[in-house]
Write an enzyme that holds these catalytic residues in place. Structure first.
Site, mmCIF file in Angstrom:
data_model
loop_
_atom_site.group_PDB
_atom_site.id
_atom_site.type_symbol
_atom_site.label_atom_id
_atom_site.label_comp_id
_atom_site.label_asym_id
_atom_site.label_seq_id
_atom_site.Cartn_x
_atom_site.Cartn_y
_atom_site.Cartn_z
ATOM 1 N N SER A 126 0.827 -1.212 0.000
ATOM 2 C CA SER A 126 0.000 0.000 0.000
ATOM 3 C C SER A 126 0.855 1.254 0.000
ATOM 4 O O SER A 126 0.527 2.250 -0.666
ATOM 5 C CB SER A 126 -0.945 -0.006 1.203
ATOM 6 O OG SER A 126 -1.968 -0.947 1.033
ATOM 7 N N ALA A 129 2.318 1.762 -3.448
ATOM 8 C CA ALA A 129 1.275 2.273 -4.339
ATOM 9 C C ALA A 129 0.974 3.740 -4.037
ATOM 10 O O ALA A 129 0.739 4.533 -4.964
ATOM 11 C CB ALA A 129 0.012 1.429 -4.194
ATOM 12 N N TYR A 130 0.961 4.120 -2.762
ATOM 13 C CA TYR A 130 0.687 5.506 -2.360
ATOM 14 C C TYR A 130 1.724 6.460 -2.959
ATOM 15 O O TYR A 130 1.367 7.488 -3.558
ATOM 16 C CB TYR A 130 0.688 5.596 -0.839
ATOM 17 C CG TYR A 130 0.575 6.982 -0.273
ATOM 18 C CD1 TYR A 130 -0.603 7.710 -0.372
ATOM 19 C CD2 TYR A 130 1.661 7.571 0.371
ATOM 20 C CE1 TYR A 130 -0.694 8.995 0.160
ATOM 21 C CE2 TYR A 130 1.573 8.844 0.908
ATOM 22 C CZ TYR A 130 0.393 9.558 0.796
ATOM 23 O OH TYR A 130 0.308 10.821 1.315
ATOM 24 N N ILE A 131 3.000 6.125 -2.809
ATOM 25 C CA ILE A 131 4.053 6.988 -3.347
ATOM 26 C C ILE A 131 3.972 7.054 -4.866
ATOM 27 O O ILE A 131 4.117 8.127 -5.469
ATOM 28 C CB ILE A 131 5.447 6.477 -2.899
ATOM 29 C CG1 ILE A 131 5.607 6.638 -1.372
ATOM 30 C CG2 ILE A 131 6.556 7.222 -3.632
ATOM 31 C CD1 ILE A 131 5.560 8.074 -0.882
#
Length: 217
Positions: A126, A129-131
């Protein structure tokens, strides 16, 4: 000025809305849940219930018509999986930028994060994916013919505002109270400073007004 904040119920967004309304500006806060409307009103804003993940640029542009600036403060939040990092943190920003162009809204502030712009150094699926989602959202915004500013705060805390920051194109890793991030965003909006720049922000030794003013020199 009339300012629309997308993700208006977030901690930074609520404080930003309060600062702007206290300084005489009209604030429209876009929220996903009707139950959040009371918090928006208590902060001096006008709530607008709209789900970014179920909207389109045409409808959003119509809803934001008349705004002078928009702030993308939305995020999938802790506990969400990789998929929603893309549908909210990336696609939500892209949707708002499309809507801003359609509605003729010139100013766009995007809340990103330190670490964006390069692959995540460690972390779970997660976080990676966030970055990546934040990086893609930044890249999309930089390609737009808008007066955009990308703000990358360091690690966020709930400490009281200090009013003392370090704001520059690049700063060392650090932390900053959400209240100080909100104060910097308000100053960027009101002064128009920082257009077409990607800025990093942590706690420091310079007053918010002075730090923002230095961007114009």
């Amino acid at each position: 000025m009339r300012i629309a904040i997308i993700g208006g119920h977030g901690q930074i967004a609520l404080q930003l809305g309060r600062i702007l309304s206290e300084r005489g500006h009209a604030v429209q806060s876009v929220i996903r849940k009707p139950a959040q409307a009371g918090d928006i009103e208590a902060a001096g804003g006008e709530p607008l219930v709209l789900d970014l993940e179920r909207s389109n640029a045409e409808d959003l542009a119509a809803a934001l018509a008349g705004a002078d600036a928009v702030v993308f403060a939305a995020g999938a939040g802790p506990g969400s999986g990789p998929e929603r990092k893309y549908t909210v943190d990336r696609d939500g920003s892209v949707l708002l930028a499309d809507a801003a162009v359609r509605a003729g809204i010139p100013r766009f502030l995007q809340i990103s994060t330190m670490g964006a712009g390069k692959p995540a150094a460690g972390g779970d699926e997660s976080w990676i994916a966030y970055i990546d989602a934040k990086t893609q959202a930044e890249d999309d915004l930089r390609a737009r013919d808008l007066d955009w500013t990308i703000l990358r705060p360091g690690r966020l805390t709930d400490e009281p505002a200090t009013g003392q920051v370090q704001l520059a194109d690049s700063v060392a890793a650090g932390s900053i109270p959400r209240a100080d991030v909100a104060a910097v965003l308000a100053e960027l909006l009101i002064t128009g400073a920082g257009a077409r720049r990607t800025l990093e922000l942590i706690s420091g030794t310079e007053g918010v007004d002075k730090a923002v003013s230095a961007l114009r020199s």
